[in-house]
Design a protein around this motif. Structure first.
Motif, PDB file in Angstrom:
ATOM      1  N   GLU A  11       0.858  -1.195   0.000  1.00 42.02           N
ATOM      2  CA  GLU A  11       0.000   0.000   0.000  1.00 42.02           C
ATOM      3  C   GLU A  11       0.889   1.238   0.000  1.00 42.02           C
ATOM      4  O   GLU A  11       1.805   1.345   0.813  1.00 42.02           O
ATOM      5  CB  GLU A  11      -0.908  -0.025   1.243  1.00 42.02           C
ATOM      6  N   ASP A  12       0.623   2.171  -0.923  1.00 36.44           N
ATOM      7  CA  ASP A  12       1.497   3.338  -1.048  1.00 36.44           C
ATOM      8  C   ASP A  12       1.082   4.518  -0.179  1.00 36.44           C
ATOM      9  O   ASP A  12       1.799   5.520  -0.109  1.00 36.44           O
ATOM     10  CB  ASP A  12       1.566   3.779  -2.520  1.00 36.44           C
ATOM     11  N   GLU A  13      -0.066   4.431   0.504  1.00 36.42           N
ATOM     12  CA  GLU A  13      -0.491   5.513   1.384  1.00 36.42           C
ATOM     13  C   GLU A  13      -0.122   5.163   2.829  1.00 36.42           C
ATOM     14  O   GLU A  13      -0.708   4.252   3.421  1.00 36.42           O
ATOM     15  CB  GLU A  13      -1.995   5.734   1.263  1.00 36.42           C
ATOM     16  N   ASP A  18      -0.400   2.306   8.033  1.00 39.91           N
ATOM     17  CA  ASP A  18      -0.237   2.335   9.490  1.00 39.91           C
ATOM     18  C   ASP A  18      -1.469   1.791  10.196  1.00 39.91           C
ATOM     19  O   ASP A  18      -1.380   1.060  11.194  1.00 39.91           O
ATOM     20  CB  ASP A  18       0.038   3.764   9.967  1.00 39.91           C
ATOM     21  N   THR A  19      -2.652   2.154   9.669  1.00 42.11           N
ATOM     22  CA  THR A  19      -3.894   1.664  10.265  1.00 42.11           C
ATOM     23  C   THR A  19      -4.000   0.145  10.155  1.00 42.11           C
ATOM     24  O   THR A  19      -4.386  -0.544  11.112  1.00 42.11           O
ATOM     25  CB  THR A  19      -5.103   2.313   9.566  1.00 42.11           C
ATOM     26  N   LEU A  20      -3.634  -0.389   9.000  1.00 46.38           N
ATOM     27  CA  LEU A  20      -3.685  -1.838   8.797  1.00 46.38           C
ATOM     28  C   LEU A  20      -2.658  -2.558   9.664  1.00 46.38           C
ATOM     29  O   LEU A  20      -2.949  -3.616  10.234  1.00 46.38           O
ATOM     30  CB  LEU A  20      -3.449  -2.164   7.326  1.00 46.38           C
ATOM     31  N   VAL A  21      -1.462  -1.990   9.747  1.00 41.46           N
ATOM     32  CA  VAL A  21      -0.420  -2.604  10.572  1.00 41.46           C
ATOM     33  C   VAL A  21      -0.886  -2.711  12.025  1.00 41.46           C
ATOM     34  O   VAL A  21      -0.749  -3.750  12.670  1.00 41.46           O
ATOM     35  CB  VAL A  21       0.891  -1.794  10.483  1.00 41.46           C
ATOM     36  N   TYR A  22      -1.450  -1.620  12.527  1.00 34.91           N
ATOM     37  CA  TYR A  22      -1.925  -1.623  13.915  1.00 34.91           C
ATOM     38  C   TYR A  22      -3.050  -2.638  14.118  1.00 34.91           C
ATOM     39  O   TYR A  22      -3.051  -3.408  15.083  1.00 34.91           O
ATOM     40  CB  TYR A  22      -2.412  -0.224  14.294  1.00 34.91           C
ATOM     41  N   ALA A  23      -4.027  -2.655  13.196  1.00 34.26           N
ATOM     42  CA  ALA A  23      -5.172  -3.560  13.332  1.00 34.26           C
ATOM     43  C   ALA A  23      -4.744  -5.020  13.281  1.00 34.26           C
ATOM     44  O   ALA A  23      -5.201  -5.845  14.081  1.00 34.26           O
ATOM     45  CB  ALA A  23      -6.196  -3.270  12.240  1.00 34.26           C
ATOM     46  N   LEU A  24      -3.867  -5.353  12.354  1.00 37.94           N
ATOM     47  CA  LEU A  24      -3.427  -6.744  12.213  1.00 37.94           C
ATOM     48  C   LEU A  24      -2.548  -7.177  13.380  1.00 37.94           C
ATOM     49  O   LEU A  24      -2.630  -8.310  13.852  1.00 37.94           O
ATOM     50  CB  LEU A  24      -2.678  -6.917  10.891  1.00 37.94           C
ATOM     51  N   ARG A  25      -1.696  -6.266  13.847  1.00 37.14           N
ATOM     52  CA  ARG A  25      -0.836  -6.608  14.985  1.00 37.14           C
ATOM     53  C   ARG A  25      -1.681  -6.837  16.237  1.00 37.14           C
ATOM     54  O   ARG A  25      -1.377  -7.720  17.060  1.00 37.14           O
ATOM     55  CB  ARG A  25       0.185  -5.500  15.210  1.00 37.14           C
ATOM     56  N   ARG A  34       5.110  -2.643   2.671  1.00 36.48           N
ATOM     57  CA  ARG A  34       5.936  -2.184   1.567  1.00 36.48           C
ATOM     58  C   ARG A  34       5.078  -1.297   0.670  1.00 36.48           C
ATOM     59  O   ARG A  34       3.907  -1.595   0.435  1.00 36.48           O
ATOM     60  CB  ARG A  34       6.507  -3.363   0.769  1.00 36.48           C
ATOM     61  N   ALA A  35       5.668  -0.203   0.166  1.00 43.12           N
ATOM     62  CA  ALA A  35       4.895   0.821  -0.539  1.00 43.12           C
ATOM     63  C   ALA A  35       4.848   0.640  -2.045  1.00 43.12           C
ATOM     64  O   ALA A  35       4.057   1.285  -2.723  1.00 43.12           O
ATOM     65  CB  ALA A  35       5.453   2.206  -0.210  1.00 43.12           C
ATOM     66  N   LEU A  54      -3.137  -6.388  -1.025  1.00 40.17           N
ATOM     67  CA  LEU A  54      -2.566  -5.751  -2.208  1.00 40.17           C
ATOM     68  C   LEU A  54      -3.438  -4.609  -2.716  1.00 40.17           C
ATOM     69  O   LEU A  54      -4.600  -4.814  -3.086  1.00 40.17           O
ATOM     70  CB  LEU A  54      -2.396  -6.815  -3.306  1.00 40.17           C
ATOM     71  N   ASP A  55      -2.870  -3.399  -2.728  1.00 36.80           N
ATOM     72  CA  ASP A  55      -3.564  -2.242  -3.294  1.00 36.80           C
ATOM     73  C   ASP A  55      -3.474  -2.314  -4.817  1.00 36.80           C
ATOM     74  O   ASP A  55      -2.421  -2.642  -5.369  1.00 36.80           O
ATOM     75  CB  ASP A  55      -2.923  -0.953  -2.769  1.00 36.80           C
TER      76      ASP A  55
END
Length: 243
Positions: A11-13, A18-25, A34-35, A54-55
Motif C-alpha cells: 500500500e502506497d499511502e 499504518d492503520t492496517l499494521v496496527y489492526a493486524l498486529r 511495503r509501498a 494488495l492495493d
C-alpha cells in the motif's frame, strides 16, 4: 506455540498502511508494509507470508498485474485486494486473476482483519494433508476416481486432482468447484449450489463469482487437454461435468 503469521501489506499511502499494521498486529499477526510492487516482490522472495493485502493502484505497478506475478511464484498464496475502485467489473477482474477477496476504500480496519482471518481459515481447510509414507493410502483415492472414466483422478487426502495425467495447479475455490462436479458427473449444479459448496460465506460473494472461477478452471483444463471441454454450461441452470 506457533509464531504469528506474516502478512504482507502492499500500500502506497502511509496513513492507510499504518492503520492496517496496527489492526493486524492487535489481532496477533506480524504485518510487513511495503509501498511499491518492486519492494513487495523482493520481500516475497526473502521470507514466507501467509497472505498478501494488495492495493490495486501502486505507484510503480498495477495491482492486478502484480497479483499475476505473485500467482506464478506462489499459486496458493491468498491475496486480498484493497482499492478505491468499487465497480463490479474491477471486482470480477480481481477474482478472475486469483484474488480471494476484495475490500474497497474507505474501509474498517476491523473488517479487513476479519476478512484476513476468514481467508486464512479457508486456506487451512483446503491445505493438502501431509503425504503418507504408505503407498496404498494415496493410491486408493486416485484409483477410485479413475474408475469414473471422466479423465480425472482425485486424491481427496492431498486435495489434489489430476486431469489427463497432469496434476492441476488449482486455487482453493477452483479445487472445491471441481471436487463438487467430480462427485456427481453429469449432474447439473446451479450457481447457488456451487457457491454454497465452495464458499464458506456464499452470501458475501458476487453473482458472477462462480462464472469467473469456472472460466479460470476451464483454462487450466484446456492446458492439460486442449481438445476437450469437460465442463458443460447449461444456460439458465448451471454447470455439470461431462460423462
Amino acid at each position: 506455540m506457533q509464531p504469528p503469521a506474516n502478512i504482507l501489506i502492499v500500500e502506497d499511502e502511509p496513513a492507510i498502511a499504518d492503520t492496517l499494521v496496527y489492526a493486524l498486529r492487535t489481532e496477533g499477526f506480524e504485518p510487513v508494509w511495503r509501498a511499491t510492487g518492486s519492494e513487495a516482490l523482493e520481500e516475497l522472495g526473502s521470507r514466507m507470508f501467509a497472505l498478501v493485502i494488495l492495493d490495486v493502484g501502486l505507484p510503480d505497478a498495477n495491482g492486478f498485474e502484480l497479483c499475476k506475478i505473485i500467482r506464478l511464484r506462489s499459486p496458493r498464496m491468498p491475496v486480498l485486494f484493497l482499492t478505491a475502485r468499487s465497480s463490479e467489473v474491477d471486482r470480477i477482474v480481481g477474482l478472475e486473476i486469483g484474488g480471494d477477496d476484495y475490500v474497497t476504500k474507505p474501509f474498517s480496519p476491523r473488517e479487513v482483519s476479519a476478512r484476513v482471518k476468514a481467508i486464512l481459515r479457508r486456506a487451512n481447510m483446503a491445505a493438502p494433508a501431509p503425504v503418507s509414507s504408505t503407498p496404498s493410502s494415496s493410491a486408493a483415492p486416485f484409483q477410485q476416481a479413475e474408475r469414473r472414466e471422466t479423465g480425472f483422478a482425485h486424491d481427496s487426502e492431498r486435495c489434489e486432482i489430476r486431469y489427463n495425467g497432469a496434476r492441476l495447479d488449482l486455487t482453493r475455490y477452483e479445487y472445491r468447484l471441481l471436487k463438487t462436479l467430480l462427485a456427481r458427473p453429469g449432474r447439473v449444479f446451479s450457481r447457488d449450489e456451487l457457491m454454497t459448496r465452495a464458499w464458506e460465506d456464499p452470501g458475501a460473494s458476487l453473482d458472477r463469482t462462480v462464472d469467473a472461477h469456472i472460466k479460470t478452471l476451464r483454462a487450466k483444463l484446456r492446458a492439460a487437454a486442449p481438445e476437450i471441454d469437460p465442463i458443460q454450461t447449461h444456460r439458465g441452470m448451471g454447470y455439470s461435468l461431462r460423462v
